[in-house]
Write an enzyme that holds these catalytic residues in place. Structure first.
Site, PDB file in Angstrom:
ATOM      1  N   MET A  22     -97.086  58.074   9.488  1.00 61.33           N
ATOM      2  CA  MET A  22     -95.861  57.841  10.260  1.00 61.33           C
ATOM      3  C   MET A  22     -94.771  58.892  10.041  1.00 61.33           C
ATOM      4  O   MET A  22     -93.895  59.050  10.871  1.00 61.33           O
ATOM      5  CB  MET A  22     -95.290  56.451   9.955  1.00 61.33           C
ATOM      6  CG  MET A  22     -96.166  55.334  10.466  1.00 61.33           C
ATOM      7  SD  MET A  22     -96.548  55.497  12.204  1.00 61.33           S
ATOM      8  CE  MET A  22     -98.295  55.795  12.144  1.00 61.33           C
ATOM      9  N   GLY A  82    -102.864  53.390  10.775  1.00 63.17           N
ATOM     10  CA  GLY A  82    -102.127  52.386  10.021  1.00 63.17           C
ATOM     11  C   GLY A  82    -102.817  51.045   9.941  1.00 63.17           C
ATOM     12  O   GLY A  82    -103.092  50.527   8.863  1.00 63.17           O
TER      13      GLY A  82
HETATM   14  P1  MGD Z   1     -96.993  42.432  11.679  1.00 57.64           P
HETATM   15  O1  MGD Z   1     -96.257  41.824  10.544  1.00 57.64           O
HETATM   16  O2  MGD Z   1     -98.211  43.162  11.348  1.00 57.64           O
HETATM   17  O3  MGD Z   1     -95.967  43.406  12.428  1.00 57.64           O
HETATM   18  O4  MGD Z   1     -95.375  45.373  13.758  1.00 57.64           O
HETATM   19  P2  MGD Z   1     -95.941  43.900  13.934  1.00 57.64           P
HETATM   20  O5  MGD Z   1     -97.266  43.925  14.525  1.00 57.64           O
HETATM   21  O6  MGD Z   1     -94.902  43.153  14.677  1.00 57.64           O
HETATM   22  O7  MGD Z   1     -97.286  41.343  12.772  1.00 57.64           O
HETATM   23  C1  MGD Z   1     -98.555  40.797  12.981  1.00 57.64           C
HETATM   24  C2  MGD Z   1     -98.375  39.350  13.319  1.00 57.64           C
HETATM   25  O8  MGD Z   1     -99.647  38.776  13.660  1.00 57.64           O
HETATM   26  C3  MGD Z   1     -97.841  38.569  12.136  1.00 57.64           C
HETATM   27  O9  MGD Z   1     -96.799  37.734  12.538  1.00 57.64           O
HETATM   28  C4  MGD Z   1     -99.070  37.781  11.654  1.00 57.64           C
HETATM   29  O10 MGD Z   1     -98.746  36.555  11.029  1.00 57.64           O
HETATM   30  C5  MGD Z   1     -99.823  37.571  12.947  1.00 57.64           C
HETATM   31  N1  MGD Z   1    -101.288  37.371  12.793  1.00 57.64           N
HETATM   32  C6  MGD Z   1    -102.068  37.616  11.711  1.00 57.64           C
HETATM   33  N2  MGD Z   1    -103.360  37.388  11.989  1.00 57.64           N
HETATM   34  C7  MGD Z   1    -103.417  36.959  13.275  1.00 57.64           C
HETATM   35  C8  MGD Z   1    -104.483  36.550  14.136  1.00 57.64           C
HETATM   36  O11 MGD Z   1    -105.664  36.534  13.776  1.00 57.64           O
HETATM   37  N3  MGD Z   1    -104.137  36.204  15.412  1.00 57.64           N
HETATM   38  C9  MGD Z   1    -102.857  36.190  15.840  1.00 57.64           C
HETATM   39  N4  MGD Z   1    -102.623  35.819  17.103  1.00 57.64           N
HETATM   40  N5  MGD Z   1    -101.835  36.562  15.040  1.00 57.64           N
HETATM   41  C10 MGD Z   1    -102.106  36.947  13.785  1.00 57.64           C
HETATM   42  C11 MGD Z   1     -96.144  46.431  13.341  1.00 57.64           C
HETATM   43  C12 MGD Z   1     -95.510  47.710  13.864  1.00 57.64           C
HETATM   44  O12 MGD Z   1     -94.179  47.785  13.370  1.00 57.64           O
HETATM   45  C13 MGD Z   1     -96.218  48.922  13.483  1.00 57.64           C
HETATM   46  S1  MGD Z   1     -97.924  48.892  13.629  1.00 57.64           S
HETATM   47  C14 MGD Z   1     -95.583  50.049  13.114  1.00 57.64           C
HETATM   48  S2  MGD Z   1     -96.445  51.416  12.602  1.00 57.64           S
HETATM   49  C15 MGD Z   1     -94.134  50.196  13.147  1.00 57.64           C
HETATM   50  N6  MGD Z   1     -93.632  50.626  11.844  1.00 57.64           N
HETATM   51  C16 MGD Z   1     -92.310  50.498  11.565  1.00 57.64           C
HETATM   52  C17 MGD Z   1     -91.656  51.320  10.600  1.00 57.64           C
HETATM   53  O13 MGD Z   1     -92.259  52.198   9.967  1.00 57.64           O
HETATM   54  N7  MGD Z   1     -90.326  51.105  10.387  1.00 57.64           N
HETATM   55  C18 MGD Z   1     -89.642  50.141  11.056  1.00 57.64           C
HETATM   56  N8  MGD Z   1     -88.347  49.993  10.796  1.00 57.64           N
HETATM   57  N9  MGD Z   1     -90.234  49.346  11.968  1.00 57.64           N
HETATM   58  C19 MGD Z   1     -91.538  49.515  12.239  1.00 57.64           C
HETATM   59  N10 MGD Z   1     -92.122  48.733  13.185  1.00 57.64           N
HETATM   60  C20 MGD Z   1     -93.470  48.935  13.698  1.00 57.64           C
HETATM   61  P1  MGD Z   2     -94.411  55.011   5.783  1.00 53.84           P
HETATM   62  O1  MGD Z   2     -93.793  54.406   4.576  1.00 53.84           O
HETATM   63  O2  MGD Z   2     -94.089  54.424   7.093  1.00 53.84           O
HETATM   64  O3  MGD Z   2     -95.986  54.963   5.512  1.00 53.84           O
HETATM   65  O4  MGD Z   2     -98.271  54.747   6.397  1.00 53.84           O
HETATM   66  P2  MGD Z   2     -97.244  55.849   5.983  1.00 53.84           P
HETATM   67  O5  MGD Z   2     -96.843  56.661   7.128  1.00 53.84           O
HETATM   68  O6  MGD Z   2     -97.797  56.558   4.816  1.00 53.84           O
HETATM   69  O7  MGD Z   2     -94.001  56.565   5.878  1.00 53.84           O
HETATM   70  C1  MGD Z   2     -94.624  57.571   5.147  1.00 53.84           C
HETATM   71  C2  MGD Z   2     -93.700  58.613   4.635  1.00 53.84           C
HETATM   72  O8  MGD Z   2     -93.078  59.355   5.687  1.00 53.84           O
HETATM   73  C3  MGD Z   2     -92.556  58.093   3.788  1.00 53.84           C
HETATM   74  O9  MGD Z   2     -92.831  58.384   2.428  1.00 53.84           O
HETATM   75  C4  MGD Z   2     -91.349  58.848   4.302  1.00 53.84           C
HETATM   76  O10 MGD Z   2     -90.513  59.336   3.290  1.00 53.84           O
HETATM   77  C5  MGD Z   2     -91.984  59.979   5.075  1.00 53.84           C
HETATM   78  N1  MGD Z   2     -91.107  60.605   6.079  1.00 53.84           N
HETATM   79  C6  MGD Z   2     -89.973  60.123   6.643  1.00 53.84           C
HETATM   80  N2  MGD Z   2     -89.484  61.043   7.515  1.00 53.84           N
HETATM   81  C7  MGD Z   2     -90.294  62.106   7.474  1.00 53.84           C
HETATM   82  C8  MGD Z   2     -90.305  63.378   8.151  1.00 53.84           C
HETATM   83  O11 MGD Z   2     -89.441  63.695   8.952  1.00 53.84           O
HETATM   84  N3  MGD Z   2     -91.344  64.211   7.878  1.00 53.84           N
HETATM   85  C9  MGD Z   2     -92.298  63.921   6.954  1.00 53.84           C
HETATM   86  N4  MGD Z   2     -93.240  64.819   6.733  1.00 53.84           N
HETATM   87  N5  MGD Z   2     -92.301  62.745   6.300  1.00 53.84           N
HETATM   88  C10 MGD Z   2     -91.328  61.841   6.570  1.00 53.84           C
HETATM   89  C11 MGD Z   2     -98.035  53.929   7.471  1.00 53.84           C
HETATM   90  C12 MGD Z   2     -99.271  53.082   7.706  1.00 53.84           C
HETATM   91  O12 MGD Z   2     -99.458  52.264   6.572  1.00 53.84           O
HETATM   92  C13 MGD Z   2     -99.171  52.270   8.899  1.00 53.84           C
HETATM   93  S1  MGD Z   2     -98.735  53.033  10.347  1.00 53.84           S
HETATM   94  C14 MGD Z   2     -99.533  50.957   8.902  1.00 53.84           C
HETATM   95  S2  MGD Z   2     -99.520  50.106  10.381  1.00 53.84           S
HETATM   96  C15 MGD Z   2    -100.012  50.255   7.707  1.00 53.84           C
HETATM   97  N6  MGD Z   2     -98.927  49.476   7.155  1.00 53.84           N
HETATM   98  C16 MGD Z   2     -98.867  49.218   5.826  1.00 53.84           C
HETATM   99  C17 MGD Z   2     -97.920  48.299   5.288  1.00 53.84           C
HETATM  100  O13 MGD Z   2     -97.140  47.662   6.007  1.00 53.84           O
HETATM  101  N7  MGD Z   2     -97.899  48.148   3.925  1.00 53.84           N
HETATM  102  C18 MGD Z   2     -98.759  48.820   3.117  1.00 53.84           C
HETATM  103  N8  MGD Z   2     -98.683  48.628   1.800  1.00 53.84           N
HETATM  104  N9  MGD Z   2     -99.703  49.659   3.611  1.00 53.84           N
HETATM  105  C19 MGD Z   2     -99.735  49.876   4.931  1.00 53.84           C
HETATM  106  N10 MGD Z   2    -100.678  50.760   5.408  1.00 53.84           N
HETATM  107  C20 MGD Z   2    -100.496  51.307   6.709  1.00 53.84           C
END
Ligand code: MGD
Ligand code: MGD
Ligand code: SF4
Length: 753
Positions: free
Chosen positions: A338, A375
């Site tokens: 990300m 992710g």
């Molecule tokens: P989750 O908590 O994974 O987050 O955002 P969301 O998808 O909104 O939500 C999954 C939901 O599905 C949960 O409420 C869980 O309880 C439910 N669930 C679990 N299992 C099942 C199932 O089998 N069926 C159904 N119907 N529901 C289920 C994720 C999104 O958020 C992502 S992917 C990214 S990468 C973004 N990252 C991000 C960030 O880096 N910073 C900030 N500030 N916001 C972000 N938002 C984004």
């Molecule tokens: P983040 O913490 O969103 O996680 O995985 P990552 O992308 O590794 O951001 C990663 C790093 O980006 C941070 O350390 C931040 O400092 C850096 N960053 C911020 N701005 C910049 C920039 O401008 N340039 C660069 N080069 N770096 C920057 C995300 C991945 O993780 C995703 S998408 C999902 S959906 C999953 N979510 C998830 C979770 O919710 N929890 C845990 N424990 N693991 C996860 N794995 C997956």
């Protein structure tokens, strides 16, 4: 005590080995001690690493899990994976029957009542406002069969292309990056490359917290061969950075300048590989004109290390050092997530990372690969591969291409012209339209948008409108979006159902059902099939009786494309622990490296060259000339600092699942703000003080963690905490190409509260 980097590496590897528990986990066996009656093969519910798990079941309950020794994770799991039993057993928090909102309250309803209401809302919206007034908003955590089915119901059954999901917030820039560079999505390499790489270029990924089991593999590689180099490019000094040979800290969002400057140095030092790029690469300008190498060199004159230093704050000498490290490596592997994707220039940052490989010819051999880390557990297999986004069709086809629509219509047995030619609304546009009352009915499944969308106040206000309708399939009663939905449906959770997850390396693994769904819960596939039937979708379009039928059709559909995984039959999936596509026949072992003759079954054995980028018309990859541009909201006099958001190791996204585990909750009970020591001094902030964060959208108070992790001028807040929703402060600006929001940068001011 000051540790040498080698000692840090050792302790990091030890810590992750401790974290990565192997074998049975007696302390995790929360429900009933003793030997399970049976072990069931599945995949971890959480990250895109996609670790195989064995679920121990006794008396119909999950009592323990252990890593699957036959899957890529070789029996290891991180703590989130190990804690799955306590989450499955958190049945008191579950939604166990349907609900309908009445006078502001959710009241219990029967399945019939709930589904009839859902269908009447969708039908009346379509009747009065046409098929573009409804939408599906899904998830990279839904099973492949669920995403494929929803996509087909909407695009073929309802003739509506408003199919989106959280991968737009996550992997869209990586998809855009692979498409523009190679003409097809999805990584070229695989996890085995980690064991052969000689230089890891980790940019914008905190692997130690977000892909811990892969990070363990990187650390093991470094431990086995001290000559292996690790470069981490991240504005925060994360745990990942602590094992690096070089940690490059810089002004967030300036990666484009750094990456172009690295290319400049690689050419200056004659570390480029003309034999490779003359044969396999086209140099392309932003307006899609082919240019020659000379023009590329000229473009790079704006990115000498000295000029890039002015933009990024990285000393020119350090840029030279990392460029030479990358250029001299016999097998460099870049890894990102990300930190590159969640920017308004996310696609370009992906392109420029790939450029380094195209320029040096470091692709298509063990260890040398540009590897975007996915992710979610099924963002690749579910949403990207099945084309469940508003502009895509299954297996890499595009809605706007008439040839692609026609080919799929033929495969699906539809009348020509059934699939609407105009792409639907992308996530931000979709939620804007919902908030404005233009989208009348939305089906939300396996995602929690009331906490995860950027600038979320805007969208929760929209969810409160009386003239739109949202049905939500959500297993946990306390998820934020439950507060806003009109109908709540109870889905079966994780091991209560069966289907496929496809992880980062194109590996599809089967999750087998281990226990029965609780209460009246139903698998999402059954919910969607019921919806299609009640909506009157032609049974010839949706002819499925169960999840296995859907998989079989999807295998067949894939077989006409380079994604081809026809050879992954259910019988094979039940026996094996994951297979990498392409896999065209039942005796095919799966493919580690795409585009390589002898490995990728899409390339004839007698093809003249070693590589063929068959996603493009002339078989060549594209090296893009992409200039640096600033973030959407740069710091200024009023809001002088940068707010970035991200993850911690022990929580998953909005915390609905990981907060149910006492162990995980204890390790991070609340969100906090990470402040640099110098900034803390400047503002009179001490560790544990309350700090007010204010952006142009909203303000909120967090406890301070003062450390050297953030660079001066930057603060970080993890976004798992439902009681401190940081997305009230973030910005909904997005990449023009991928439409992925810029969660990683917005301007903020801080003061001691
Ligand atoms: P989750 O908590 O994974 O987050 O955002 P969301 O998808 O909104 O939500 C999954 C939901 O599905 C949960 O409420 C869980 O309880 C439910 N669930 C679990 N299992 C099942 C199932 O089998 N069926 C159904 N119907 N529901 C289920 C994720 C999104 O958020 C992502 S992917 C990214 S990468 C973004 N990252 C991000 C960030 O880096 N910073 C900030 N500030 N916001 C972000 N938002 C984004
Ligand atoms: P983040 O913490 O969103 O996680 O995985 P990552 O992308 O590794 O951001 C990663 C790093 O980006 C941070 O350390 C931040 O400092 C850096 N960053 C911020 N701005 C910049 C920039 O401008 N340039 C660069 N080069 N770096 C920057 C995300 C991945 O993780 C995703 S998408 C999902 S959906 C999953 N979510 C998830 C979770 O919710 N929890 C845990 N424990 N693991 C996860 N794995 C997956
Ligand atoms: Fe699950 Fe990811 Fe941990 Fe593997 S690394 S056990 S997939 S959370």
């Amino acid at each position: 005590m000051k540790l040498t980097r080698r000692e840090v590496l050792k302790s990091a590897a030890a810590a992750s080995a401790f974290m990565a528990l192997n074998g049975t986990l007696p302390d995790m066996a929360v429900a009933a001690p003793g030997e399970p009656d049976k072990w069931v093969k599945a995949v971890c519910r959480f990250c895109g690493t996609g670790c195989g798990v064995m679920i121990g079941v006794k008396n119909g309950k999950v009592v323990t899990v252990k890593g699957d020794p036959n899957n890529h994770n070789k029996g290891f799991l991180c703590l989130k994976g190990a804690e799955l039993p306590s989450i499955v057993n958190a049945t008191k928090s579950r939604v166990t029957r349907p609900y309908i909102r009445n006078n502001g309250q959710l009241v219990p309803a029967s399945w019939d009542e709930a589904m009839n209401l859902v269908v009447s809302k969708f039908k009346s919206a379509i009747k009065e406002h046409g098929p573009t007034s409804v939408a599906y908003y899904g998830s990279g955590q839904a099973l492949t069969e669920e995403s494929y089915l929803a996509n087909k119901i909407w695009k073929a059954g309802l003739r509506c292309n408003n199919v989106e999901g959280n991968p737009r917030l996550c992997m869209a820039s990586a998809v855009g990056g692979y498409y523009t560079s190679f003409g097809k999505d999805e990584p070229i390499g695989c996890y085995k490359d980690i064991d052969a790489a000689t230089c890891f270029f980790i940019i914008g990924a905190n692997m130690s917290e977000c892909h811990p089991i892969l990070f363990k593999r990187v650390a093991a590689r470094k431990q086995a061969d001290p000559n292996v180099k690790i470069i981490v490019v991240d504005p925060r000094r994360t745990n990942t950075a602590r094992i690096a040979d070089i940690h490059v800290s810089f002004k967030p969002g300036t990666d484009l300048a750094i990456l172009n400057a690295m290319a400049y140095v690689i050419i200056e030092e004659e570390l480029d590989n003309p034999r490779f790029y003359n044969k396999y690469v086209n140099f392309m300008t932003n307006d899609k004109k082919k240019v020659d190498f000379k023009a590329y060199r000229k473009f790079l004159q704006d990115y000498t290390p000295e000029k890039a230093e002015k933009i990024s704050g990285v000393p020119a000498e350090q840029i030279r050092t990392i460029a030479k490290m990358f250029g001299n490596a016999s097998a460099p592997m870049s890894l990102w997530t990300m930190g590159l994707n969640q920017h308004i220039r996310g696609v370009w940052a992906n392109n420029l990372t790939t450029n380094l490989h195209l320029l040096t010819g470091q692709l298509g051999k063990p260890g040398a690969t540009n590897f975007s880390l996915t992710g979610q557990p099924n963002a690749c297999g579910g949403v990207r591969d099945t084309g469940s986004l508003c502009h895509l069709l299954p297996a890499g086809r595009m809605i706007k291409k008439s040839k692609d629509r026609a080919a799929l219509e033929k495969q699906w047995g539809l009348k020509p012209g059934t699939i609407a030619p105009k792409p639907g609304l992308h996530t931000i546009a979709l939620w804007n339209a919902f908030s404005e009352g233009k989208i009348k009915a939305m089906f939300v499944l396996c995602t929690n948008p009331a906490q995860s969308l950027p600038n979320v106040n805007m969208y929760t206000e929209g969810m409160k409108r009386k003239d739109n309708f949202m049905v939500l399939s959500e297993p946990f009663m306390d998820a934020e979006t439950v507060k806003y939905c009109d109908v709540l449906l109870p889905p079966a959770f994780w091991c209560e159902k069966r289907g496929v997850y496809g992880c980062t390396e194109r590996r599809y693994s089967l999750l087998m059902k281990a226990i029965e769904p609780i209460g009246e819960c139903r698998p999402d596939v059954d919910i969607l099939l019921d919806f299609a039937k009640r909506m009157g979708v032609d049974p010839k379009v949706i002819p499925f009786n169960n999840v296995d039928d859907i998989w079989d059709e999807w295998r067949e559909v894939s077989s006409a494309t380079p994604y081809n995984f026809k050879g992954m039959t259910r019988a094979r999936q039940e026996k094996e622990s994951g297979i990498l596509w392409p896999c065209p026949t039942e005796d095919h072992p799966g493919t580690c490296h795409r585009y390589v003759r002898g490995e990728d079954p899409n390339i004839p054995k007698d093809y003249k060259n070693k590589m063929w980028f068959y996603g493009t018309k002339d078989g060549k990859a594209r090296l893009w000339l992409r200039p640096y541009a600033p973030a959407a909201e740069e710091p200024d006099a009023k809001y002088p600092m940068v707010l970035t958001t991200g993850r911690v190791i022990d929580h998953w996204h909005t915390g609905t699942m990981t907060m149910k585990s006492p162990v995980l909750r204890r390790s991070f009970p609340n969100a906090y703000v990470e402040v640099n020591i110098d900034d803390a001094k400047k503002h009179g902030i001490k560790n544990g003080d309350n700090v007010l964060l204010e952006t142009r959208r909203d303000k909120m108070v967090f406890q301070a963690k003062v450390s050297d992790v953030c660079r001066p001028g930057l603060v970080f807040v993890p976004w798992f905490d439902q009681n401190l929703i940081i997305n009230k402060l973030t910005l909904n600006a997005f990449d023009k190409g991928s439409k992925q929001p810029e969660y990683k940068i917005c301007a903020v001011r801080i003061k001691k509260a």
